[in-house]
Motif scaffolding. Structure first.
Motif, PDB file in Angstrom:
ATOM      1  N   MET A  24       0.827  -1.200   0.000  1.00 43.91           N
ATOM      2  CA  MET A  24       0.000   0.000   0.000  1.00 43.91           C
ATOM      3  C   MET A  24       0.868   1.259   0.000  1.00 43.91           C
ATOM      4  O   MET A  24       0.615   2.215  -0.750  1.00 43.91           O
ATOM      5  N   ILE A  25       1.915   1.266   0.809  1.00 45.26           N
ATOM      6  CA  ILE A  25       2.814   2.424   0.871  1.00 45.26           C
ATOM      7  C   ILE A  25       3.552   2.591  -0.457  1.00 45.26           C
ATOM      8  O   ILE A  25       3.730   3.717  -0.961  1.00 45.26           O
ATOM      9  N   ASP A 134     -10.397   4.010   1.967  1.00 45.24           N
ATOM     10  CA  ASP A 134     -10.744   2.978   0.984  1.00 45.24           C
ATOM     11  C   ASP A 134      -9.490   2.305   0.439  1.00 45.24           C
ATOM     12  O   ASP A 134      -9.452   1.074   0.276  1.00 45.24           O
ATOM     13  N   LEU A 135      -8.460   3.092   0.146  1.00 45.08           N
ATOM     14  CA  LEU A 135      -7.211   2.532  -0.375  1.00 45.08           C
ATOM     15  C   LEU A 135      -6.595   1.573   0.639  1.00 45.08           C
ATOM     16  O   LEU A 135      -6.185   0.450   0.301  1.00 45.08           O
ATOM     17  N   ILE A 136      -6.526   2.010   1.901  1.00 43.11           N
ATOM     18  CA  ILE A 136      -5.937   1.172   2.950  1.00 43.11           C
ATOM     19  C   ILE A 136      -6.693  -0.147   3.071  1.00 43.11           C
ATOM     20  O   ILE A 136      -6.096  -1.237   3.132  1.00 43.11           O
ATOM     21  N   TYR A 139      -6.259  -2.725   0.285  1.00 39.39           N
ATOM     22  CA  TYR A 139      -5.019  -3.494   0.376  1.00 39.39           C
ATOM     23  C   TYR A 139      -5.045  -4.468   1.557  1.00 39.39           C
ATOM     24  O   TYR A 139      -4.017  -5.040   1.921  1.00 39.39           O
ATOM     25  N   SER A 140      -6.218  -4.629   2.162  1.00 44.85           N
ATOM     26  CA  SER A 140      -6.429  -5.596   3.266  1.00 44.85           C
ATOM     27  C   SER A 140      -5.552  -5.293   4.471  1.00 44.85           C
ATOM     28  O   SER A 140      -5.129  -6.201   5.198  1.00 44.85           O
TER      29      SER A 140
END
Length: 466
Positions: A24-25, A134-136, A139-140
């Protein structure tokens, strides 16, 4: 109140090595780079600052979606000598990360400002937008994947309250091992408040108190100048909330209550004189009850004894007690006249310990109560029963109150501390006394009362004979 005031400082100690977090990062880094938002900052530095900012934004959102994180946009705050500089956080990469996330729609942001009415200055602040959350989640990334950096748990401070280095000894190593073990044990439990988020927020805002961070569940011991002064357990989030909220604490969703040493520090002072308070004053005497003031000042006096012992003079004590009143007891007067009258009334009630006031021996009292607290924590951990220390009181699930009561009494006896205080219960907001496990607590309290009564009668008979 401007909702931008409802913020806490950015926590720069969030870490995670989970691959979901790393991916994610990395995605955010690539998006910022492709948008020309990174400039010439090295990849490693941007990734580090991205992780610091994004992880703490996520943690803050989980506790309250309206919480802002305050951070500095002053270059000097990132110098080598500053706290952030010593953590290898830099001004340029921090600003690039924040501004980049803002440009991409991942942040809501307000720059620092000065309140014209109060003259107070406020840091710049930010919070996550739904797009970042939502992005975080896509990425579960889960809350359990985020932790705090491991750091030194035993802290020694100098006379200016600054942390200083010290030589590790068998004693400090043993204390740290004990504390690390307890923190690991405590981390297995969910600590929370049984109140809706908006109610907690409204209460804290009305008191101008920073939002809670429920991840701050790691305890530290802080000593003053040497390892025989201070040593109390600090930094648990439950210790820093107003007492009105403590009654709502739950552990794994279960109701909790608080057991409190009644008059602990005053009784420790009597113990230093070789006196047993209850034999001098009687079993039913409340050391903090002043007839002219009633019950309303009891909690203030309880918090003021250490101030009176540690202060250099009455003027210094009055100033410190006034701060206590303004923060915790707004319904009480904070004038010099009122506070001085409280001090005089307390001294009149306890002339036996007057020489200890303004003596600078507060650290010695704190060391004694920290040893008692350490005993209780170790004993309850051995039983598999989590307990939250608040210096001279302890919060525990209701079903374990009887065990905690026994441990608190045993701590005094095992450590050979004179003048054992009464232990009182502060009922939790979710507690009902109709549960069967309360019978054991009432039996213990009643049994202790009968033993004390018999001992007092024996002492009176001996005094009559003499």
């Amino acid at each position: 109140m401007d909702e931008r005031l409802y913020s806490r400082p950015l926590d720069v100690h969030r870490i995670s090595d989970y691959p979901e977090v790393q991916r994610m990062i990395t995605y955010l880094f690539d998006e910022m780079k492709s948008s020309g938002l990174i400039g010439k900052s090295p990849r490693k530095k941007i990734l580090k600052h991205l992780k610091v900012v994004v992880l703490d934004l996520y943690v803050a959102y989980l506790h309250d979606p309206l919480v802002y994180l305050g951070y500095s946009r002053r270059r000097d705050d990132y110098s080598g000598a500053s706290r952030l500089g010593q953590l290898y956080l830099g001004y340029r990469p921090m600003i690039r990360v924040v501004d980049g996330l803002l440009d991409l729609g991942y942040l809501e942001h307000h720059k620092g400002f000065q309140d014209q009415a109060s003259g107070r200055s406020f840091l710049s602040r930010m919070r996550a937008t739904p797009k970042l959350i939502d992005l975080i989640e896509n990425y579960s990334v889960a809350p359990s994947m985020i932790s705090l950096e491991d750091d030194q748990l035993i802290i020694l401070r100098d006379a200016d309250k600054e942390a200083i280095d010290y030589e590790e000894t068998d004693e400090t190593s043993a204390m740290e091992a004990t504390l690390r073990s307890y923190n690991t044990f405590l981390s297995k439990y969910e600590l929370a408040l049984s109140l809706p988020t908006d109610e907690v927020r409204d209460f804290l805002q009305s008191r101008r108190i920073a939002p809670l961070d429920y991840t701050r569940n790691r305890l530290y011991r802080i000593f003053n100048e040497d390892f025989t002064s201070g040593g109390r357990f600090y930094r648990g989030w439950w210790q820093n909330i107003p007492r009105e909220l403590r009654q709502y604490i739950t552990i794994d969703g279960e109701p909790c209550s608080e057991l409190d040493y009644s008059g602990q520090h005053l009784l420790l002072l009597y113990g230093l004189e070789g006196d047993e308070y209850r034999w001098l004053k009687g079993l039913d005497d409340d050391p903090y009850y002043l007839e002219a003031f009633g019950e309303g000042v009891r909690d203030l006096l309880k918090r003021s004894v250490l101030i009176l012992v540690n202060s250099a003079d009455e003027t210094e004590a009055i100033r410190a007690i006034r701060q206590k009143i303004n923060y915790e007891f707004p319904y009480l007067a904070s004038t010099d006249v009122y506070i001085r009258s409280l001090i005089e009334a307390l001294t009149d009630k306890h002339p036996e310990i007057e020489d200890h006031l303004f003596s600078g021996r507060g650290g010695e009292l704190q060391y004694q109560d920290s040893q008692i607290a350490e005993y209780v924590l170790k004993d309850m951990q051995a039983r598999g029963q989590p307990v939250l220390p608040v210096h001279d009181s302890f919060i525990v699930q209701d079903k374990y109150l009887a065990h905690l009561y026994s441990s608190m009494k045993e701590a005094y006896r095992m450590l050979g501390v004179d003048s054992i205080p009464e232990v009182k219960i502060k009922k939790g907001a979710n507690t009902t006394f109709d549960k069967p496990y309360f019978m054991q607590l009432w039996e213990l309290m009643d049994g202790e009362s009968k033993i004390n009564q018999k001992e007092l009668e024996s002492i009176k008979k001996l005094e009559d004979l003499l």
